[in-house]
Design an enzyme around this catalytic site. Structure first.
Site, PDB file in Angstrom:
ATOM      1  N   ASP A   9       4.593   1.744   6.000  1.00  0.00           N
ATOM      2  CA  ASP A   9       4.538   2.269   4.641  1.00  0.00           C
ATOM      3  C   ASP A   9       5.686   3.258   4.396  1.00  0.00           C
ATOM      4  O   ASP A   9       5.887   4.177   5.189  1.00  0.00           O
ATOM      5  CB  ASP A   9       3.177   2.972   4.466  1.00  0.00           C
ATOM      6  CG  ASP A   9       2.753   3.111   3.023  1.00  0.00           C
ATOM      7  OD1 ASP A   9       3.485   2.645   2.130  1.00  0.00           O
ATOM      8  OD2 ASP A   9       1.674   3.684   2.793  1.00  0.00           O
TER       9      ASP A   9
ATOM     10  N   ASP B 260       0.393   1.307  -6.025  1.00  0.00           N
ATOM     11  CA  ASP B 260      -0.997   1.120  -5.607  1.00  0.00           C
ATOM     12  C   ASP B 260      -1.849   0.553  -6.735  1.00  0.00           C
ATOM     13  O   ASP B 260      -1.730   0.951  -7.905  1.00  0.00           O
ATOM     14  CB  ASP B 260      -1.599   2.455  -5.165  1.00  0.00           C
ATOM     15  CG  ASP B 260      -1.035   2.951  -3.856  1.00  0.00           C
ATOM     16  OD1 ASP B 260      -0.260   2.211  -3.218  1.00  0.00           O
ATOM     17  OD2 ASP B 260      -1.366   4.078  -3.472  1.00  0.00           O
TER      18      ASP B 260
END
Length: 398
Positions: free
Chosen positions: A171, A229
């Site tokens: 990430d 997200d």
């Protein structure tokens, strides 16, 4: 694409005629994928983040999730990866520089947890970052220092290999602004370290679509995030769907998948109709399917959504093209993709606030099956849909 669309709106009726000719028959030729032999179909599993986020993550949460995947039948439906997201790490690295788990929340260690997951017939995944700090350090006040992989890429890869990791979520987490890293080069560095390991590890990268990774990530990773997200609201689901329309040609088998983020089925304010619509589009997108809720506490409806074998088959079927948006207008969208048996999968989506009928006319003669009703529905590509609902249809040549 040759097509004609006529919309005839009424008080609660939206009728759309769509004729798709050369578009659905065209097969894109993406760049070669990462040659690690993994993720031949979109990966499926469970990820801890949407369920417990950061500070509530423990080894018991992960064990219970593995148990529930096995006991509910989701494992057998294809949900095979159990991925531990951010916040598993101790506050600092060990004296030798190696990563170590939080001793209170993971007292038995990561290798022991991976062994347990494997004992349930599942595969084990873990989270790391290319920079110096994780997302939770920045966004959740996670009390740690130096637990990113920057400067430890080989050591971390070898640690994951030793622990029995099968899947790495890597990430970005501000590594450009904090550490001055270049996205492509940083992700390539860990790719090369994973390639040197004896253990095969699926490589999932996440930089939220900022640098259009679909244009460069196929030789770098097995899957790459295409958006920021996804949240458990209809507005977030719909916004994420809209962002997939432009990236479809870059996804495909073997081993290179656009990732519109983890599933939010069973979370937030999503209704049963919205969850099925969410899952329907993800299936036609050949998206990775990662449940992000407590699988032991799923309602019967949400379990049926996640475990719909016919919908999962559509997701796992790649016949040269990820699903594309065929038409869109006020209150509706139509998505479709070819299937390997010569048919098509079609999603009719009501994005409006009133009940509507959405119909599509696809060239050819078809038998049509409704994959949520689990029944054949004749020859018309049409459905009456409540607000924010979708029909997932399989068209088989007659």
């Amino acid at each position: 694409m040759d097509h004609a669309i006529t919309a005839k709106p009424k008080t609660s009726l939206l009728l759309i005629f769509l004729v798709v000719l050369t578009w659905l028959l065209s097969v894109p030729v993406p760049t070669p994928a990462l040659a690690n032999g993994l993720a031949g179909t979109p990966p499926m599993g469970w990820n801890s983040w949407n369920q417990v986020r950061c500070h509530d993550l423990t080894e018991d949460v992960v064990r219970r999730a593995a148990d529930a995947l096995a006991d509910t039948g989701l494992r057998d439906a294809g949900y095979e990866y159990v991925v531990v997201d951010d916040c598993w790490q101790a506050a600092t690295r060990a004296a030798d520089g190696s990563l170590q788990p939080d001793p209170k929340r993971f007292p038995h260690g990561i290798a022991d947890l991976a062994d347990y997951v494997h004992s349930r017939g599942l595969l084990f995944g873990i989270y790391a970052v290319p920079g110096s700090r994780t997302c939770a350090m920045a966004n959740d006040a996670y009390p740690a220092s130096g637990i990113g992989s920057l400067g430890h890429e080989r050591q971390d890869a070898e640690t994951f290999d030793r622990w029995g990791v099968d899947y790495l979520k890597y990430d970005w987490c501000y590594a450009d602004t904090v550490d001055g890293l270049d996205r492509k080069a940083a992700f390539e560095k860990m790719r090369d370290e994973l390639a040197a390991l004896p253990r095969p590890i699926v490589y999932a990268i996440s930089e939220y679509g900022v640098s259009s990774p679909w244009t460069w990530a196929r030789p770098v990773a097995n899957l790459w995030r295409t958006t920021d997200d996804l949240f458990a609201t209809w507005d977030s689901v719909l916004a994420t769907i809209d962002r997939q329309a432009a990236v479809a040609v870059h996804s495909g088998s073997p081993g290179g998948w656009n990732d519109p983020d983890m599933l939010q089925v069973g979370n937030g304010t999503l209704t049963a109709d919205e969850s099925r619509a969410h899952f329907s589009v993800w299936a036609v997108l050949n998206a990775p399917l990662f449940a992000g809720t407590d699988p032991a506490k799923l309602s019967g409806t949400d379990l049926a959504t996640l475990g719909n074998a016919e919908a999962i088959t559509v997701d796992q079927d790649f016949a040269g093209s990820q699903g594309r948006r065929l038409a869109a207008g006020p209150g509706y969208q139509v998505w479709g993709k070819p299937l390997s048996d010569g048919g098509f999968a079609v999603v009719l989506l009501n994005t409006g606030s009133t009940t509507a009928t959405v119909s599509a006319v696809i060239p050819g003669a078809w038998n049509v099956r409704d994959l949520w009703a689990h029944r054949d529905v004749g020859t018309a590509v049409s459905a009456s849909l409540r607000p924010h609902a979708a029909a997932l249809l399989k068209l088989t040549p007659r």
